[in-house]
Scaffold this active site. Structure first.
Site, mmCIF file in Angstrom:
data_model
loop_
_atom_site.group_PDB
_atom_site.id
_atom_site.type_symbol
_atom_site.label_atom_id
_atom_site.label_comp_id
_atom_site.label_asym_id
_atom_site.label_seq_id
_atom_site.Cartn_x
_atom_site.Cartn_y
_atom_site.Cartn_z
ATOM 1 C CG ASP A 68 19.317 1.219 18.545
ATOM 2 O OD1 ASP A 68 18.388 0.559 19.044
ATOM 3 O OD2 ASP A 68 19.680 1.077 17.373
ATOM 4 C CG ASN A 137 23.474 2.328 6.457
ATOM 5 O OD1 ASN A 137 23.257 1.459 7.287
ATOM 6 N ND2 ASN A 137 23.287 3.615 6.708
ATOM 7 C CG HIS A 139 22.361 1.082 10.659
ATOM 8 N ND1 HIS A 139 21.597 1.802 9.768
ATOM 9 C CD2 HIS A 139 21.468 0.420 11.442
ATOM 10 C CE1 HIS A 139 20.320 1.581 10.016
ATOM 11 N NE2 HIS A 139 20.215 0.745 11.020
ATOM 12 C CD GLU A 144 23.129 5.478 10.240
ATOM 13 O OE1 GLU A 144 23.384 4.449 9.590
ATOM 14 O OE2 GLU A 144 22.062 6.108 10.102
HETATM 15 C C1 GLP Z 1 16.942 0.250 13.004
HETATM 16 C C2 GLP Z 1 17.607 -0.240 14.275
HETATM 17 C C3 GLP Z 1 18.607 -1.339 14.003
HETATM 18 C C4 GLP Z 1 17.986 -2.394 13.095
HETATM 19 C C5 GLP Z 1 17.608 -1.751 11.785
HETATM 20 C C6 GLP Z 1 17.072 -2.744 10.759
HETATM 21 O O1 GLP Z 1 17.674 1.201 12.331
HETATM 22 N N1 GLP Z 1 18.266 0.804 14.970
HETATM 23 O O2 GLP Z 1 19.020 -1.912 15.230
HETATM 24 O O3 GLP Z 1 18.882 -3.437 12.907
HETATM 25 O O4 GLP Z 1 16.626 -0.783 12.089
HETATM 26 O O5 GLP Z 1 15.705 -2.870 10.864
HETATM 27 P P1 GLP Z 1 14.815 -3.928 10.135
HETATM 28 O O6 GLP Z 1 15.001 -5.199 10.881
HETATM 29 O O7 GLP Z 1 13.436 -3.391 10.250
HETATM 30 O O8 GLP Z 1 15.298 -4.010 8.725
#
Ligand code: GLP
Length: 237
Positions: A68, A137, A139, A144
């Site tokens: 992404d 959540n 995702h 989402e």
């Molecule tokens: C962002 C990314 C996701 C990732 C998420 C969790 O939203 N788009 O791909 O999994 O963060 O991040 P973290 O590992 O910092 O909790």
């Protein structure tokens, strides 16, 4: 069903994840890796960078596709996911940057960019190993919670929860982009193998739901229950 491996700490989890990714590269030198951003993969990329620097791992034929990108952030912006990937991994290993792909957050038509991205993944022969993090959540990428599973790479409105969670990386919450472009669930589910890494107490409930809850687009990662080869690495701290 996904296989769950639990670790006492983040360091051990990263070691396991990096070993799985390294063995993928060793077994198939031109692997297509699906890569993730966020704080969780940082330790994994550090280890891969270290092993490559000392000559134990060769990225020269590896291809990568990222999940992404924020809409509106140029590649050089220090919070863009392209910048993150360069800094955390690509600049530190012997990968050909022309073989690294991140959706273009500046594309004038994000859905068209999405269609091209899906074609690119197909042209590369699909993803051999997809690394995922997970949002609180549920995702994955930036898919989402929604009423339907969205299969294609598409533009997404970020939820307030995700904007707040990601505000820690920006100077101010108002600077967090409100939209992003994300690989869809088909791209992820078509990967031959999936490795999801999550760490900390705050991710415990969502991992439990992903493993044992209903498969529903309200918890996008629950779709992983339908994939034949998913490993979830969870570290308690
Ligand atoms: C962002 C990314 C996701 C990732 C998420 C969790 O939203 N788009 O791909 O999994 O963060 O991040 P973290 O590992 O910092 O909790």
């Amino acid at each position: 069903m996904p296989k769950l491996i639990t670790f006492e700490n983040y360091t051990d989890m990263c070691k396991k994840a990096a070993c799985i990714i390294a063995s993928q590269i060793i077994m198939k030198e031109n692997s297509v890796l699906g890569l993730a951003t966020g704080s969780t993969p940082i330790g994994i990329y550090e280890l891969l960078s270290k092993w490559c620097a000392r000559g134990d791992l060769d990225f020269s034929k590896v291809r990568t596709v990222n999940l992404d990108e924020y809409c509106g952030l140029p590649a050089g912006h220090d919070q863009s996911y392209r910048y993150f990937m360069n800094k955390r991994l690509f600049d530190n290993v012997n990968i050909d940057k022309n073989n690294t792909y991140v959706p273009n957050g500046l594309a004038p038509d994000a859905n068209k960019e999405g269609g091209n991205y899906d074609k690119l993944i197909e042209l590369l022969g699909g993803i051999d190993l997809q690394l995922l993090g997970i949002g609180h959540n549920g995702h994955i990428g930036f898919n989402e919670p929604s009423d339907v599973f969205i299969s294609v790479t598409h533009r997404v409105e970020l939820t307030q929860e995700t904007i707040s969670a990601n505000a820690r990386f920006f100077n101010d919450i108002s600077q967090v982009p409100k939209t992003a472009i994300t690989m869809g669930l088909r791209g992820i589910m078509n990967a031959k193998k999936i490795l999801l890494a999550a760490n900390g107490e705050s991710k415990k409930d969502i991992i439990e739901k992903v493993l044992n809850g209903r498969v529903t687009p309200k918890v996008p990662a629950s779709v992983l229950q339908l994939h034949p080869d998913v490993t979830i690495l969870y570290s308690k701290a």
